[in-house]
Design a protein around this motif. Structure first.
Motif, mmCIF file in Angstrom:
data_model
loop_
_atom_site.group_PDB
_atom_site.id
_atom_site.type_symbol
_atom_site.label_atom_id
_atom_site.label_comp_id
_atom_site.label_asym_id
_atom_site.label_seq_id
_atom_site.Cartn_x
_atom_site.Cartn_y
_atom_site.Cartn_z
ATOM 1 N N UNK A 81 15.335 -31.754 30.594
ATOM 2 C CA UNK A 81 15.559 -30.452 31.213
ATOM 3 C C UNK A 81 15.787 -30.581 32.714
ATOM 4 N N UNK A 82 15.082 -31.501 33.358
ATOM 5 C CA UNK A 82 15.293 -31.716 34.794
ATOM 6 C C UNK A 82 16.697 -32.243 35.067
ATOM 7 N N UNK A 83 17.214 -33.061 34.154
ATOM 8 C CA UNK A 83 18.568 -33.585 34.330
ATOM 9 C C UNK A 83 19.616 -32.473 34.297
ATOM 10 N N UNK A 84 19.240 -31.317 33.743
ATOM 11 C CA UNK A 84 20.137 -30.159 33.735
ATOM 12 C C UNK A 84 19.892 -29.240 34.917
ATOM 13 N N UNK A 85 19.028 -29.665 35.840
ATOM 14 C CA UNK A 85 18.820 -28.921 37.069
ATOM 15 C C UNK A 85 17.609 -28.028 37.103
ATOM 16 N N UNK A 86 16.836 -27.966 36.006
ATOM 17 C CA UNK A 86 15.647 -27.109 35.981
ATOM 18 C C UNK A 86 14.499 -27.764 36.751
ATOM 19 N N UNK A 87 13.630 -26.925 37.304
ATOM 20 C CA UNK A 87 12.401 -27.385 37.936
ATOM 21 C C UNK A 87 11.297 -27.317 36.893
ATOM 22 N N UNK A 88 10.784 -28.477 36.500
ATOM 23 C CA UNK A 88 9.893 -28.549 35.340
ATOM 24 C C UNK A 88 8.486 -28.945 35.773
ATOM 25 N N UNK A 89 7.521 -28.156 35.338
ATOM 26 C CA UNK A 89 6.112 -28.508 35.476
ATOM 27 C C UNK A 89 5.661 -29.104 34.154
ATOM 28 N N UNK A 90 5.333 -30.383 34.183
ATOM 29 C CA UNK A 90 4.867 -31.076 32.979
ATOM 30 C C UNK A 90 3.353 -30.929 32.920
ATOM 31 N N UNK A 91 2.866 -30.227 31.893
ATOM 32 C CA UNK A 91 1.434 -29.954 31.780
ATOM 33 C C UNK A 91 0.862 -30.633 30.549
ATOM 34 N N UNK A 92 -0.349 -31.135 30.668
ATOM 35 C CA UNK A 92 -1.010 -31.772 29.530
ATOM 36 C C UNK A 92 -2.499 -31.768 29.793
ATOM 37 N N UNK A 93 -3.288 -31.652 28.736
ATOM 38 C CA UNK A 93 -4.737 -31.703 28.874
ATOM 39 C C UNK A 93 -5.235 -33.136 29.016
ATOM 40 N N UNK A 94 -4.378 -34.100 28.669
ATOM 41 C CA UNK A 94 -4.780 -35.503 28.661
ATOM 42 C C UNK A 94 -4.183 -36.232 29.871
ATOM 43 N N UNK A 95 -5.058 -36.676 30.754
ATOM 44 C CA UNK A 95 -4.595 -37.311 31.982
ATOM 45 C C UNK A 95 -3.903 -38.640 31.713
ATOM 46 N N UNK A 96 -4.327 -39.357 30.679
ATOM 47 C CA UNK A 96 -3.674 -40.633 30.362
ATOM 48 C C UNK A 96 -2.208 -40.418 29.984
ATOM 49 N N UNK A 97 -1.921 -39.366 29.233
ATOM 50 C CA UNK A 97 -0.534 -39.053 28.885
ATOM 51 C C UNK A 97 0.250 -38.673 30.134
ATOM 52 N N UNK A 98 -0.347 -37.871 31.015
ATOM 53 C CA UNK A 98 0.318 -37.495 32.263
ATOM 54 C C UNK A 98 0.603 -38.720 33.132
ATOM 55 N N UNK A 99 -0.330 -39.656 33.142
ATOM 56 C CA UNK A 99 -0.131 -40.867 33.951
ATOM 57 C C UNK A 99 1.068 -41.666 33.448
ATOM 58 N N UNK A 100 1.221 -41.746 32.124
ATOM 59 C CA UNK A 100 2.383 -42.434 31.556
ATOM 60 C C UNK A 100 3.657 -41.717 31.967
ATOM 61 N N UNK A 101 3.660 -40.395 31.886
ATOM 62 C CA UNK A 101 4.839 -39.629 32.276
ATOM 63 C C UNK A 101 5.181 -39.798 33.740
ATOM 64 N N UNK A 102 4.168 -39.773 34.594
ATOM 65 C CA UNK A 102 4.405 -39.934 36.030
ATOM 66 C C UNK A 102 4.967 -41.315 36.337
ATOM 67 N N UNK A 103 4.466 -42.345 35.653
ATOM 68 C CA UNK A 103 5.004 -43.702 35.836
ATOM 69 C C UNK A 103 6.469 -43.763 35.411
ATOM 70 N N UNK A 104 6.781 -43.140 34.289
ATOM 71 C CA UNK A 104 8.162 -43.118 33.814
ATOM 72 C C UNK A 104 9.053 -42.361 34.787
#
Length: 251
Positions: A81-104
């Motif tokens: 969605x960001x590649x299409x120009x949207x401003x995306x807030x990625x939300x998750x209850x699990x910090x480990x999953x968020x950490x993987x996403x942030x690294x990617x």
């Protein structure tokens, strides 16, 4: 009808307290976070990529609009969605999953004109954002793990602006005779073995398979979305109901 109860809720085929379910689901995703995307490829034979592309086409993210991608930890949907120009807030209850996403996110090459990405630790049942904040709310293969789905749907409705759109993609059981039996055999017996081989964790993938069977079929879940206040609800069925894309609008 509210799902809330003072007694127990389902964790796969087990009955546990709501607090215990939240803890156990957290343990599942902490365990599988680093192998999550590899396992998605293996378990779906790569088909999840096409499903996600199809999902994003349905969302139609626009340049500059604000989208909340709930349970989106590793970023698969958010990046599209960001590649299409949207401003995306990625939300998750699990910090480990968020950490993987942030690294990617740090490793990826952003497309020209790409929108922004923000990672936020959130509980889908009690989102900290103000009402009428987002143009769209997406949740992919995540809502079946939420303890009280009605609360999550109410929160999705609250944080959307009037005219905002809700999109959810989730697994359930298939109605296709023949395929249903193969799907059951695969999900209940082969998936946990693959989880053990690839991620070193059979139990987490056994739970994920059970959670698919426990999730409401598309017509029932569509009624839950409407009960949260959404209008023009729709369920787009894939593989006889094994996957469905749900949508609705806030007016």
């Amino acid at each position: 009808m509210s799902e809330t109860t003072d007694q127990t809720v389902s964790f796969g085929y087990s009955e546990v307290t709501p607090e215990e379910k939240t803890r156990k689901v957290g343990e599942v995703f902490s365990s599988v976070a680093k192998k999550y995307d590899i396992m998605n490829d293996a378990m779906s034979f790569g088909m999840h990529r096409g499903w996600k592309d199809r999902f994003v086409r349905r969302v139609k993210p626009q340049p500059g609009e604000n989208i909340l991608d709930m349970a989106g930890g590793t970023g698969d949907i958010a990046f599209r969605m960001a590649d299409r120009g949207a401003n995306v807030t990625v939300a998750d209850i699990n910090q480990d999953m968020l950490d993987v996403g942030a690294e990617r996110a740090m490793e990826r090459d952003e497309a020209e004109g790409a929108g922004s990405l923000v990672f936020s630790h959130q509980n889908a049942e009690a989102v900290t954002f103000a009402a009428n904040t987002f143009d769209a709310y997406t949740i992919v293969f995540g809502i079946r793990n939420v303890t009280f789905k009605d609360k999550a749907l109410a929160e999705a409705y609250r944080v959307l602006r009037p005219g905002g759109r809700f999109f959810c993609m989730e697994f359930s059981v298939t109605d296709w005779a023949g395929f249903r039996e193969i799907y059951d055999l695969y999900s209940m017996h082969i998936m946990p073995r693959m989880g053990q081989v690839i991620a070193g964790d059979a139990d987490s993938y056994r739970y994920l398979a059970e959670s698919i069977r426990k999730f409401p079929q598309a017509p029932e879940f569509e009624r839950m979305i409407a009960a949260a206040g959404f209008v023009n609800t729709k369920a787009e069925i894939i593989l006889g109901g094994a996957v469905a894309i749900h949508s609705g609008w806030k007016i």
